[in-house]
Scaffold this active site. Sequence first.
Site, short mmCIF file in Angstrom:
data_model
loop_
_atom_site.label_atom_id
_atom_site.label_comp_id
_atom_site.label_asym_id
_atom_site.label_seq_id
_atom_site.Cartn_x
_atom_site.Cartn_y
_atom_site.Cartn_z
N CYS A 215 0.83 -1.21 0.00
CA CYS A 215 0.00 0.00 0.00
C CYS A 215 0.87 1.26 0.00
O CYS A 215 1.44 1.61 -1.01
CB CYS A 215 -0.98 -0.03 1.18
SG CYS A 215 -2.32 1.18 1.02
N HIS B 288 -3.64 -5.19 0.31
CA HIS B 288 -3.20 -5.61 1.64
C HIS B 288 -3.37 -7.11 1.83
O HIS B 288 -4.43 -7.58 2.26
CB HIS B 288 -4.00 -4.89 2.72
CG HIS B 288 -3.64 -3.47 2.91
ND1 HIS B 288 -2.75 -3.05 3.86
CD2 HIS B 288 -4.06 -2.36 2.26
CE1 HIS B 288 -2.63 -1.73 3.80
NE2 HIS B 288 -3.42 -1.29 2.84
N GLU C 157 -2.22 -8.93 4.19
CA GLU C 157 -2.29 -9.30 5.61
C GLU C 157 -3.67 -9.13 6.23
O GLU C 157 -3.99 -9.74 7.25
CB GLU C 157 -1.26 -8.48 6.41
CG GLU C 157 -1.67 -7.07 6.77
CD GLU C 157 -1.72 -6.09 5.60
OE1 GLU C 157 -2.32 -5.01 5.74
OE2 GLU C 157 -1.14 -6.42 4.53
#
Length: 303
Positions: free
Chosen positions: A115, A227, A229
């Site tokens: 990001c 993202h 995660e």
Amino acid sequence: MMANLAVLSFVIVAVGTAQGLSVRDFPEVNDRPIIGVIAQASEGARAKFGKTYIPASYVKYLESAGARVVPIRVLYPGGGVDMFTSGYAKSAKIFYDLALKAFDEGDYFPVWGTCMGFEQLTALTSDRNVLTTCKGTGNKSYKLNFSKDYKSSRMFGKVPVDILTDMATLPLTPNFHEYCLTPQNFTDDAKLKSFYKILSTNTDDDDMEFVSSMEAIKYPVYGVQWHPEKNNFEFGSLLKITHSDAATRVSQAMANFLVSEARRSQHKFASPEEERSALIYNYTPVYTGTTAAAHFEQCYFFD
């Protein structure tokens, strides 16, 4: 500490002997990889806890694939989102320059940006702001529009076919950004075009096409605008993140790639004592998911 980290993770992280690299035969001998994650300036409600922070989801994500984390605490955290003047940007440039120099000298030092880290990589490589404002990408999940040769890439080349199929057909990649690198801006910038290759793009809700995944041609440098995660570790009630079996498998596959690449680095601390004192285990995460608008369930804070 800088030279001892296997990988840099700008709020970010992590890469291999695979196609396109000029340094060959990095043995996978480091089964205790340590990845440095750069803290960013705390703003708004988070500022009361500390001047800088790292979302705990980044730490859990890396640990889930067998890595440990060292926080890189910036000395001058002001201007947390500025790609040229913030402490985050200055710290990122130090590691980026070290990583390229190390690789040119035969020393493997991978870098990964997620990001804002992806956006920071564009600035570090191009030496200017090449981003475009995009309003249709906040709190959205998309399927990836893979480039033609993505299966030969280092980032996706070893990901199981069924997971790649899910990534191409289901909205599994969370996006939380206000700025984009368009394919046109990428192509128009000679430095970017000669340094990276695009692995995937997306089109936001306002029909703005943007680069969502890329990797360097020569160096072990990687960036994703999305993202990986969050699928496994962020559950805020207002966050439009899927936690399906397919989504969690995508998250784990990307973490596995990151950490497998970190294992190719033989960097280590000078002593076990120095290593232990640097690890994020020395800090306690704060539960920050108590409000409906919270973006992170937990964060580590530093002064």
